[in-house]
Write a protein that holds these residues in place. Structure first.
Motif, mmCIF file in Angstrom:
data_model
loop_
_atom_site.group_PDB
_atom_site.id
_atom_site.type_symbol
_atom_site.label_atom_id
_atom_site.label_comp_id
_atom_site.label_asym_id
_atom_site.label_seq_id
_atom_site.Cartn_x
_atom_site.Cartn_y
_atom_site.Cartn_z
ATOM 1 N N HIS B 117 61.294 2.637 8.732
ATOM 2 C CA HIS B 117 61.519 3.855 7.968
ATOM 3 C C HIS B 117 62.576 3.622 6.890
ATOM 4 O O HIS B 117 63.630 3.054 7.171
ATOM 5 N N CYS B 118 62.310 4.076 5.692
ATOM 6 C CA CYS B 118 63.266 3.948 4.596
ATOM 7 C C CYS B 118 64.375 5.001 4.762
ATOM 8 O O CYS B 118 64.294 5.840 5.650
ATOM 9 N N VAL B 119 65.397 4.950 3.916
ATOM 10 C CA VAL B 119 66.521 5.884 4.044
ATOM 11 C C VAL B 119 66.038 7.324 4.032
ATOM 12 O O VAL B 119 66.377 8.117 4.908
ATOM 13 N N THR B 122 64.307 8.254 7.173
ATOM 14 C CA THR B 122 65.214 8.236 8.324
ATOM 15 C C THR B 122 66.056 9.513 8.334
ATOM 16 O O THR B 122 66.241 10.148 9.371
#
Lengths: 125, 125
Positions: B117-119, B122
């Motif tokens: 998951h990317c920032v 997330t």
DNA sequence: TCAATAATGATAACTCATTATCATTAAAAC
DNA sequence: GTTTTAATGATAATGAGTTATCATTATTGA
């Protein structure tokens, strides 16, 4: 209700014997030695069924269509020969990949593919 | 003889500004901000032309169709968010991959893709 | 400004892996 | 052996991405 079939056996055996991920066409060719009149639709149907049953897994090499390999193998990666196209299984992993993950990102899995020439193609020079 | 065109500029700029590999559709959407009536065929034509000219490179994430990024970047890898699908560039590499190569094989290059998951995704929890 | 032609945009056509269809074959329960 | 119906084989259909076509637009050199 699921029945036994010569064709499904041939497909499972082909993948087992190969010991490397196979394209549907490769499965078709190999399994035909054991089930001569095997059709390509049956190959696709059974690859799906074996996947649903958890017996085989799908592997995708960048740019290629999905290959199929036995499930229940330890963590591994793949080598693709850029000459003959064959994909080999590598039972090794560089590890420590969490360090490459940017701040705030969560890594769940990774895929590594090495490219080059396999033994056969290296010797063929 | 090659002529200048607003559309090609818009396509090159979109890829440059993004700083990550883009799908043809993504290029189309982004470049339309700069060239409103841009057609998808023009995107494909120019991605091909920019590739031939050595300005952009093709990147393939397993199972996806090819993306395009600026050429002339240092060695790097990619992270794909399994939630939103966005692909990010990672300027890092585990190295020492020659050790994974089997006896008799020759490795020329490698590709590594991290998944998670990317920032944004997330934080969206 | 004008002519020559490269580039574009809209869309039809194509590619090729995969899936659906359907008549036929063959497991397996009785 | 007979019956039921899952599985098969041949092939038509599908779908998503990409490419070809062609009339129109716009760049560039004169």
């Amino acid at each position: 209700m699921i029945r036994h079939s010569r064709q499904r056996d041939a497909i499972r055996d082909a993948i087992t014997r190969a010991g490397r991920p196979l394209l549907p066409q490769e499965v078709h060719q190999l399994a035909q030695q054991q089930a001569p009149r095997l059709g390509i639709a049956t190959v696709y149907r059974n690859l799906q069924a074996l996947q649903d049953a958890g017996e085989v897994n799908q592997v995708t090499i960048p740019g290629d269509s999905p290959r199929f390999e036995l499930a229940e193998q330890p963590h591994h990666h793949h080598f693709k020969c850029t000459q003959c196209g064959e994909v080999t299984t590598l039972y090794a992993c560089p590890g420590k990949l969490a360090a490459l993950t940017p701040q705030g990102y969560q890594m769940h899995r990774h895929e590594l593919t090495l490219y080059g020439h396999c033994v056969k193609c290296t010797q063929a020079h």
